[in-house]
Design a protein around this motif. Structure first.
Motif, PDB file in Angstrom:
ATOM      1  N   GLY A   1       1.124  14.158   4.211  1.00 58.62           N
ATOM      2  CA  GLY A   1       2.312  13.324   4.306  1.00 58.62           C
ATOM      3  C   GLY A   1       2.197  12.095   3.426  1.00 58.62           C
ATOM      4  O   GLY A   1       1.461  12.085   2.445  1.00 58.62           O
ATOM      5  N   PHE A   2       2.909  11.037   3.807  1.00 51.12           N
ATOM      6  CA  PHE A   2       2.894   9.818   3.017  1.00 51.12           C
ATOM      7  C   PHE A   2       2.420   8.646   3.861  1.00 51.12           C
ATOM      8  O   PHE A   2       2.419   8.699   5.084  1.00 51.12           O
ATOM      9  CB  PHE A   2       4.286   9.513   2.445  1.00 51.12           C
ATOM     10  CG  PHE A   2       5.324   9.199   3.488  1.00 51.12           C
ATOM     11  CD1 PHE A   2       5.527   7.905   3.913  1.00 51.12           C
ATOM     12  CD2 PHE A   2       6.093  10.208   4.026  1.00 51.12           C
ATOM     13  CE1 PHE A   2       6.479   7.611   4.874  1.00 51.12           C
ATOM     14  CE2 PHE A   2       7.045   9.937   4.986  1.00 51.12           C
ATOM     15  CZ  PHE A   2       7.239   8.628   5.413  1.00 51.12           C
TER      16      PHE A   2
ATOM     17  N   GLN B   1       0.844  -1.182   0.000  1.00 51.46           N
ATOM     18  CA  GLN B   1       0.000   0.000   0.000  1.00 51.46           C
ATOM     19  C   GLN B   1       0.881   1.235   0.000  1.00 51.46           C
ATOM     20  O   GLN B   1       1.974   1.229   0.556  1.00 51.46           O
ATOM     21  CB  GLN B   1      -0.886   0.046   1.251  1.00 51.46           C
ATOM     22  CG  GLN B   1      -1.791  -1.141   1.408  1.00 51.46           C
ATOM     23  CD  GLN B   1      -2.429  -1.185   2.788  1.00 51.46           C
ATOM     24  OE1 GLN B   1      -1.828  -0.784   3.772  1.00 51.46           O
ATOM     25  NE2 GLN B   1      -3.648  -1.675   2.847  1.00 51.46           N
ATOM     26  N   GLY B   2       0.394   2.287  -0.581  1.00 50.36           N
ATOM     27  CA  GLY B   2       1.109   3.541  -0.578  1.00 50.36           C
ATOM     28  C   GLY B   2       0.169   4.661  -0.958  1.00 50.36           C
ATOM     29  O   GLY B   2      -0.827   4.434  -1.644  1.00 50.36           O
ATOM     30  N   GLY B   3       0.445   5.833  -0.465  1.00 55.11           N
ATOM     31  CA  GLY B   3      -0.414   6.947  -0.818  1.00 55.11           C
ATOM     32  C   GLY B   3      -0.168   8.163   0.041  1.00 55.11           C
ATOM     33  O   GLY B   3       0.853   8.273   0.721  1.00 55.11           O
ATOM     34  N   ALA B   4      -1.131   9.036   0.010  1.00 54.43           N
ATOM     35  CA  ALA B   4      -1.045  10.291   0.761  1.00 54.43           C
ATOM     36  C   ALA B   4      -1.769  10.156   2.084  1.00 54.43           C
ATOM     37  O   ALA B   4      -2.816   9.522   2.180  1.00 54.43           O
ATOM     38  CB  ALA B   4      -1.658  11.424  -0.044  1.00 54.43           C
ATOM     39  N   SER B   5      -1.206  10.731   3.122  1.00 54.23           N
ATOM     40  CA  SER B   5      -1.831  10.798   4.434  1.00 54.23           C
ATOM     41  C   SER B   5      -2.347  12.226   4.612  1.00 54.23           C
ATOM     42  O   SER B   5      -1.580  13.141   4.903  1.00 54.23           O
ATOM     43  CB  SER B   5      -0.805  10.441   5.515  1.00 54.23           C
ATOM     44  OG  SER B   5      -1.372  10.590   6.792  1.00 54.23           O
ATOM     45  N   VAL B   6      -3.637  12.399   4.396  1.00 57.32           N
ATOM     46  CA  VAL B   6      -4.238  13.734   4.407  1.00 57.32           C
ATOM     47  C   VAL B   6      -4.812  14.013   5.788  1.00 57.32           C
ATOM     48  O   VAL B   6      -5.683  13.285   6.266  1.00 57.32           O
ATOM     49  CB  VAL B   6      -5.347  13.830   3.343  1.00 57.32           C
ATOM     50  CG1 VAL B   6      -5.970  15.214   3.338  1.00 57.32           C
ATOM     51  CG2 VAL B   6      -4.801  13.486   1.969  1.00 57.32           C
ATOM     52  N   PRO B   7      -4.327  15.070   6.477  1.00 53.79           N
ATOM     53  CA  PRO B   7      -4.835  15.385   7.806  1.00 53.79           C
ATOM     54  C   PRO B   7      -6.284  15.867   7.761  1.00 53.79           C
ATOM     55  O   PRO B   7      -6.678  16.588   6.842  1.00 53.79           O
ATOM     56  CB  PRO B   7      -3.905  16.490   8.299  1.00 53.79           C
ATOM     57  CG  PRO B   7      -3.273  17.044   7.086  1.00 53.79           C
ATOM     58  CD  PRO B   7      -3.285  15.982   6.044  1.00 53.79           C
ATOM     59  N   THR B   8      -7.063  15.429   8.742  1.00 51.81           N
ATOM     60  CA  THR B   8      -8.466  15.841   8.852  1.00 51.81           C
ATOM     61  C   THR B   8      -8.772  16.200  10.295  1.00 51.81           C
ATOM     62  O   THR B   8      -7.983  15.947  11.200  1.00 51.81           O
ATOM     63  CB  THR B   8      -9.413  14.708   8.403  1.00 51.81           C
ATOM     64  OG1 THR B   8      -9.198  13.570   9.249  1.00 51.81           O
ATOM     65  CG2 THR B   8      -9.184  14.324   6.956  1.00 51.81           C
TER      66      THR B   8
ATOM     67  N   VAL C   1      -0.547  -3.801   7.857  1.00 53.13           N
ATOM     68  CA  VAL C   1       0.273  -2.912   8.669  1.00 53.13           C
ATOM     69  C   VAL C   1       0.541  -1.679   7.826  1.00 53.13           C
ATOM     70  O   VAL C   1       0.833  -1.783   6.637  1.00 53.13           O
ATOM     71  CB  VAL C   1       1.604  -3.592   9.052  1.00 53.13           C
ATOM     72  CG1 VAL C   1       2.503  -2.635   9.808  1.00 53.13           C
ATOM     73  CG2 VAL C   1       1.365  -4.853   9.854  1.00 53.13           C
ATOM     74  N   SER C   2       0.419  -0.516   8.454  1.00 54.95           N
ATOM     75  CA  SER C   2       0.714   0.704   7.702  1.00 54.95           C
ATOM     76  C   SER C   2       1.423   1.720   8.591  1.00 54.95           C
ATOM     77  O   SER C   2       1.316   1.681   9.813  1.00 54.95           O
ATOM     78  CB  SER C   2      -0.563   1.311   7.112  1.00 54.95           C
ATOM     79  OG  SER C   2      -1.447   1.685   8.138  1.00 54.95           O
ATOM     80  N   PHE C   3       2.148   2.608   7.950  1.00 45.91           N
ATOM     81  CA  PHE C   3       2.881   3.680   8.617  1.00 45.91           C
ATOM     82  C   PHE C   3       2.608   4.957   7.848  1.00 45.91           C
ATOM     83  O   PHE C   3       2.687   4.980   6.624  1.00 45.91           O
ATOM     84  CB  PHE C   3       4.387   3.380   8.605  1.00 45.91           C
ATOM     85  CG  PHE C   3       5.229   4.508   9.107  1.00 45.91           C
ATOM     86  CD1 PHE C   3       5.397   4.717  10.464  1.00 45.91           C
ATOM     87  CD2 PHE C   3       5.833   5.396   8.226  1.00 45.91           C
ATOM     88  CE1 PHE C   3       6.161   5.768  10.925  1.00 45.91           C
ATOM     89  CE2 PHE C   3       6.603   6.450   8.686  1.00 45.91           C
ATOM     90  CZ  PHE C   3       6.766   6.639  10.039  1.00 45.91           C
ATOM     91  N   SER C   4       2.266   6.004   8.584  1.00 42.02           N
ATOM     92  CA  SER C   4       2.073   7.296   7.923  1.00 42.02           C
ATOM     93  C   SER C   4       2.813   8.375   8.700  1.00 42.02           C
ATOM     94  O   SER C   4       3.058   8.242   9.902  1.00 42.02           O
ATOM     95  CB  SER C   4       0.586   7.645   7.813  1.00 42.02           C
ATOM     96  OG  SER C   4       0.028   7.785   9.091  1.00 42.02           O
ATOM     97  N   ARG C   5       3.160   9.434   7.988  1.00 38.13           N
ATOM     98  CA  ARG C   5       3.898  10.526   8.621  1.00 38.13           C
ATOM     99  C   ARG C   5       3.431  11.853   8.047  1.00 38.13           C
ATOM    100  O   ARG C   5       3.317  12.012   6.834  1.00 38.13           O
ATOM    101  CB  ARG C   5       5.384  10.347   8.374  1.00 38.13           C
ATOM    102  CG  ARG C   5       6.202  11.418   9.035  1.00 38.13           C
ATOM    103  CD  ARG C   5       7.653  11.133   8.899  1.00 38.13           C
ATOM    104  NE  ARG C   5       8.390  12.149   9.643  1.00 38.13           N
ATOM    105  CZ  ARG C   5       9.613  12.023  10.032  1.00 38.13           C
ATOM    106  NH1 ARG C   5      10.274  10.928   9.752  1.00 38.13           N
ATOM    107  NH2 ARG C   5      10.207  12.982  10.678  1.00 38.13           N
TER     108      ARG C   5
END
Length: 92
Positions: free
Chosen positions: A49-50, A31-38, A70-74
Protein backbone atom coordinates in the motif's frame (compact mmCIF):
# COMPACT_ATOMS: atom_id res chain seq x y z
CA UNK A 1 14.71 -10.47 -1.25
CA UNK A 2 13.22 -6.96 -1.00
CA UNK A 3 15.53 -5.60 1.68
CA UNK A 4 18.50 -4.98 -0.61
CA UNK A 5 16.74 -2.60 -3.08
CA UNK A 6 15.10 -0.81 -0.15
CA UNK A 7 18.46 -0.40 1.60
CA UNK A 8 19.98 1.04 -1.55
CA UNK A 9 17.09 3.50 -1.88
CA UNK A 10 17.38 4.66 1.74
CA UNK A 11 21.17 5.06 1.43
CA UNK A 12 20.73 7.12 -1.74
CA UNK A 13 18.15 9.36 -0.09
CA UNK A 14 20.42 9.98 2.91
CA UNK A 15 23.37 10.72 0.63
CA UNK A 16 21.58 13.65 -1.01
CA UNK A 17 20.52 15.37 2.23
CA UNK A 18 22.05 18.84 2.49
CA UNK A 19 24.41 19.49 5.40
CA UNK A 20 22.16 22.33 6.59
CA UNK A 21 19.42 19.82 7.45
CA UNK A 22 21.49 18.78 10.47
CA UNK A 23 21.98 22.31 11.84
CA UNK A 24 20.33 23.57 15.05
CA UNK A 25 16.75 24.88 14.78
CA UNK A 26 13.33 23.78 13.59
CA UNK A 27 12.86 21.22 10.85
CA UNK A 28 9.61 20.27 9.14
CA UNK A 29 9.27 17.44 6.67
CA UNK A 30 6.93 15.22 4.72
CA UNK A 31 7.11 11.47 4.41
CA UNK A 32 5.81 9.18 1.72
CA UNK A 33 6.44 5.72 0.46
CA UNK A 34 5.33 2.14 0.23
CA UNK A 35 3.74 0.22 3.08
CA UNK A 36 5.04 -3.31 2.58
CA UNK A 37 3.22 -6.02 4.57
CA UNK A 38 5.41 -8.36 6.64
CA UNK A 39 4.93 -11.22 9.09
CA UNK A 40 1.42 -12.56 9.66
CA UNK A 41 -0.10 -9.67 7.71
CA UNK A 42 1.85 -10.71 4.62
CA UNK A 43 0.69 -14.30 5.11
CA UNK A 44 -2.93 -13.31 4.38
CA UNK A 45 -1.95 -12.01 0.92
CA UNK A 46 -1.97 -8.33 1.89
CA UNK A 47 -1.00 -6.04 -0.96
CA UNK A 48 1.64 -3.32 -0.86
CA UNK A 49 0.00 0.00 0.00
CA UNK A 50 1.02 3.60 0.55
CA UNK A 51 2.32 5.64 3.48
CA UNK A 52 1.95 9.40 4.04
CA UNK A 53 3.14 11.46 6.98
CA UNK A 54 4.80 14.51 8.36
CA UNK A 55 7.34 15.42 11.01
CA UNK A 56 8.46 18.34 13.14
CA UNK A 57 11.81 18.38 14.93
CA UNK A 58 13.75 20.90 16.98
CA UNK A 59 17.51 20.35 16.92
CA UNK A 60 19.36 21.67 19.95
CA UNK A 61 22.71 21.08 18.28
CA UNK A 62 24.27 18.68 15.75
CA UNK A 63 23.86 15.78 18.16
CA UNK A 64 20.48 16.20 19.93
CA UNK A 65 16.96 16.83 18.67
CA UNK A 66 13.40 16.48 19.96
CA UNK A 67 10.38 16.02 17.75
CA UNK A 68 7.49 13.93 16.62
CA UNK A 69 5.92 12.50 13.53
CA UNK A 70 2.54 11.32 12.33
CA UNK A 71 1.99 8.79 9.60
CA UNK A 72 -0.88 6.99 7.89
CA UNK A 73 -0.61 3.81 5.88
CA UNK A 74 -3.14 1.71 4.03
CA UNK A 75 -3.02 -1.81 2.64
CA UNK A 76 -5.64 -4.05 1.04
CA UNK A 77 -6.01 -7.80 1.08
CA UNK A 78 -8.31 -10.36 -0.46
CA UNK A 79 -10.64 -10.51 2.58
CA UNK A 80 -11.52 -6.80 2.78
CA UNK A 81 -15.14 -6.51 3.92
CA UNK A 82 -15.40 -10.05 5.29
CA UNK A 83 -15.14 -11.42 8.80
CA UNK A 84 -12.19 -13.73 9.39
CA UNK A 85 -11.79 -15.99 12.45
CA UNK A 86 -8.19 -15.57 13.54
CA UNK A 87 -8.48 -18.11 16.35
CA UNK A 88 -8.55 -15.66 19.26
CA UNK A 89 -11.19 -17.58 21.21
CA UNK A 90 -14.85 -16.81 21.81
CA UNK A 91 -16.19 -13.41 20.88
CA UNK A 92 -19.55 -12.47 22.29
Amino acid sequence: MRIKPLSVLVAAMLAVLPASSFAAGWQVGLQGGASVPTGDFADIDAKTGFLLGGLVDYSYNDMWAFGGNVSFSRNNHKDVGTTVDVGGGNTY
